[in-house]
Design an enzyme around this catalytic site. Sequence first.
Site, PDB file in Angstrom:
ATOM      1  N   GLY A   1       0.820  -1.208   0.000  1.00 46.57           N
ATOM      2  CA  GLY A   1       0.000   0.000   0.000  1.00 46.57           C
ATOM      3  C   GLY A   1       0.853   1.257   0.000  1.00 46.57           C
ATOM      4  N   SER A   2       1.937   1.227   0.760  1.00 48.03           N
ATOM      5  CA  SER A   2       2.817   2.403   0.826  1.00 48.03           C
ATOM      6  C   SER A   2       3.379   2.735  -0.553  1.00 48.03           C
ATOM      7  CB  SER A   2       3.979   2.150   1.790  1.00 48.03           C
ATOM      8  OG  SER A   2       3.494   1.887   3.085  1.00 48.03           O
TER       9      SER A   2
ATOM     10  N   ASN B   1      -7.184   4.937   9.470  1.00 47.59           N
ATOM     11  CA  ASN B   1      -6.710   3.690  10.091  1.00 47.59           C
ATOM     12  C   ASN B   1      -6.751   3.717  11.614  1.00 47.59           C
ATOM     13  OD1 ASN B   1      -4.630   5.572   9.014  1.00 47.59           O
ATOM     14  ND2 ASN B   1      -3.264   4.394  10.331  1.00 47.59           N
TER      15      ASN B   1
ATOM     16  N   GLN C   1      -7.602   0.991   4.143  1.00 47.80           N
ATOM     17  CA  GLN C   1      -8.479   0.492   5.213  1.00 47.80           C
ATOM     18  C   GLN C   1      -9.901   0.225   4.728  1.00 47.80           C
ATOM     19  OE1 GLN C   1      -7.825  -0.421   8.344  1.00 47.80           O
ATOM     20  NE2 GLN C   1      -5.677   0.144   8.242  1.00 47.80           N
TER      21      GLN C   1
ATOM     22  N   SER D   1      -4.079  -2.519  -0.261  1.00 51.85           N
ATOM     23  CA  SER D   1      -3.031  -3.430   0.173  1.00 51.85           C
ATOM     24  C   SER D   1      -3.644  -4.756   0.615  1.00 51.85           C
ATOM     25  CB  SER D   1      -2.267  -2.796   1.337  1.00 51.85           C
ATOM     26  OG  SER D   1      -1.297  -3.700   1.810  1.00 51.85           O
ATOM     27  N   ALA D   2      -3.145  -5.864   0.063  1.00 50.90           N
ATOM     28  CA  ALA D   2      -3.781  -7.168   0.285  1.00 50.90           C
ATOM     29  C   ALA D   2      -3.814  -7.594   1.748  1.00 50.90           C
ATOM     30  CB  ALA D   2      -3.048  -8.235  -0.546  1.00 50.90           C
ATOM     31  N   HIS D   3      -2.778  -7.255   2.512  1.00 50.96           N
ATOM     32  CA  HIS D   3      -2.721  -7.815   3.876  1.00 50.96           C
ATOM     33  C   HIS D   3      -3.721  -7.179   4.836  1.00 50.96           C
ATOM     34  CE1 HIS D   3      -0.329  -4.859   6.375  1.00 50.96           C
ATOM     35  NE2 HIS D   3       0.011  -4.406   5.191  1.00 50.96           N
TER      36      HIS D   3
ATOM     37  N   THR E   1       9.989  -7.762 -11.538  1.00 47.85           N
ATOM     38  CA  THR E   1       9.263  -8.995 -11.846  1.00 47.85           C
ATOM     39  C   THR E   1       8.040  -9.119 -10.944  1.00 47.85           C
ATOM     40  OG1 THR E   1      11.282 -10.059 -12.542  1.00 47.85           O
ATOM     41  CG2 THR E   1       9.485 -11.519 -11.903  1.00 47.85           C
TER      42      THR E   1
ATOM     43  N   CYS F   1       2.257   1.822  13.247  1.00 48.34           N
ATOM     44  CA  CYS F   1       3.395   2.531  12.678  1.00 48.34           C
ATOM     45  C   CYS F   1       3.993   3.523  13.672  1.00 48.34           C
ATOM     46  CB  CYS F   1       2.975   3.292  11.437  1.00 48.34           C
ATOM     47  SG  CYS F   1       2.038   2.290  10.309  1.00 48.34           S
TER      48      CYS F   1
HETATM   49  C1  LIG Z   1      -1.583  -0.176   6.228  1.00 49.62           C
HETATM   50  C2  LIG Z   1      -1.841   1.124   5.551  1.00 49.62           C
HETATM   51  C3  LIG Z   1      -0.987   1.611   4.548  1.00 49.62           C
HETATM   52  C4  LIG Z   1       0.280   0.902   4.162  1.00 49.62           C
HETATM   53  O1  LIG Z   1       0.073  -0.320   3.526  1.00 49.62           O
HETATM   54  P1  LIG Z   1       1.299  -1.359   3.467  1.00 49.62           P
HETATM   55  O2  LIG Z   1       0.868  -2.409   2.521  1.00 49.62           O
HETATM   56  O3  LIG Z   1       1.457  -1.873   4.865  1.00 49.62           O
HETATM   57  O4  LIG Z   1       2.483  -0.593   3.002  1.00 49.62           O
HETATM   58  C5  LIG Z   1      -1.302   2.804   3.941  1.00 49.62           C
HETATM   59  N1  LIG Z   1      -2.406   3.487   4.272  1.00 49.62           N
HETATM   60  C6  LIG Z   1      -3.255   3.058   5.234  1.00 49.62           C
HETATM   61  C7  LIG Z   1      -4.473   3.857   5.542  1.00 49.62           C
HETATM   62  C8  LIG Z   1      -2.997   1.869   5.906  1.00 49.62           C
HETATM   63  O5  LIG Z   1      -3.822   1.451   6.854  1.00 49.62           O
END
Ligand SMILES: *Cc1c(COP(=O)(O)O)cnc(C)c1O
Length: 381
Positions: free
Chosen positions: A73-74, A153, A181, A201-203, A239, A327
Amino acid sequence: MRMKIRYFDHAATTMVKEEVVKEMLPYFSLEYGNASSLYTLGRKARKAVEEAREKVAKAIGAKPKEIYFTSCGSEADNLALKGIAYHNQKKGKHIITSKIEHPAILETCKTLEKQGFEVTYLNVDENGFISLQELEASIRQDTILISIMFANNEIGTLQPIYEIGNIARKHHILFHTDSVQAVGNVEIDVEKMQIDALSMSAHKFYGPKGVGVLYVREGVEFDRIQDGGHQEKNKRAGTENVAGIVGLGKAIELATKNIEEYQKKLTNLREEYFSQIEEKIPNYKINGDRIKRLPGNANVSFEGIEGEELLLKLDEKGICASAGSACSSGSPTPSHVLLAIGLKPELAYGSLRISLGEENTKEDIDFLVEQLVEIIPKLRK
Ligand SMILES: *Cc1c(COP(=O)(O)O)cnc(C)c1O
């Protein structure tokens, strides 16, 4: 024996669903081809990546060609802001964002400021909402981008995305939203909401760590920020993380399928938590809006305690939660989000964020509140 873990930190990360792992596994072993290779093994990897792209597009009302895979996501946030800023710098160098963005946005803005861009950081009210009037008033001739997060978040506040999209469109300014989020928790339609760029972001939705997406509307141009090969339509060299992308695709498909049921379940658990706190613990404050918030987010400040101390006590009972955001934990300054909504530092230090998910039950809530009832008076002494 391992203590039973009760996980209330789904905003930090989530467990990868079994079905998702199952779909990913072949791409670590049998199907290990490079998606850019022309032989059959490579083409199978390419097909898997493109199928995932279609699933992502479908989930947010986009076209597959508008989806770019990233490493997280970052990175998606960096690519959106820097990519759009660098491409449009001849038009203007002014960007509008808010004071409560994730560090992936705020730190990127700081870098852009060092490079000669100007950034307006919008205030938020006591519930965490930006003001649409202030947004419109801060638009200038040289404004090229508005970036406002979909859901916060820390406090879960959902911004008026549709209205922001409207304002951006009216003034011919691009609109990016960090939706990391929101995906899987709230319905998203990039057409209806007039979103030009969106990060995920998948996680955060039961997919693997280390894979994200930037959606960019067809026709919106942006520079790449990582140089190398021609992957992702020449916008993101490297890749492809085939297994990760396959996992993201499966996870977003599952997350959007049962979203209403999921929202209902989490909202009920959250309200159960709030009402048990109301009944059993004096001197607290709920942070964020009472209604327009992420279903599973409950951020509460307890007067006269240190959030980090509370976390450690909860950890002894197998409870995973968060003080502010993951964070910023370990840092001595209170959360920038809680300060922006006007909390006094004492209350900002005493905040506990729980973020509910798939595995949580009412019994988990009962257990958590029982522990809080025991621990908080001791910490207050
Ligand atoms: C977790 C998060 C990110 C970062 O995502 P990552 O995949 O961990 O780099 C960015 N923005 C928000 C609002 C998040 O909660």
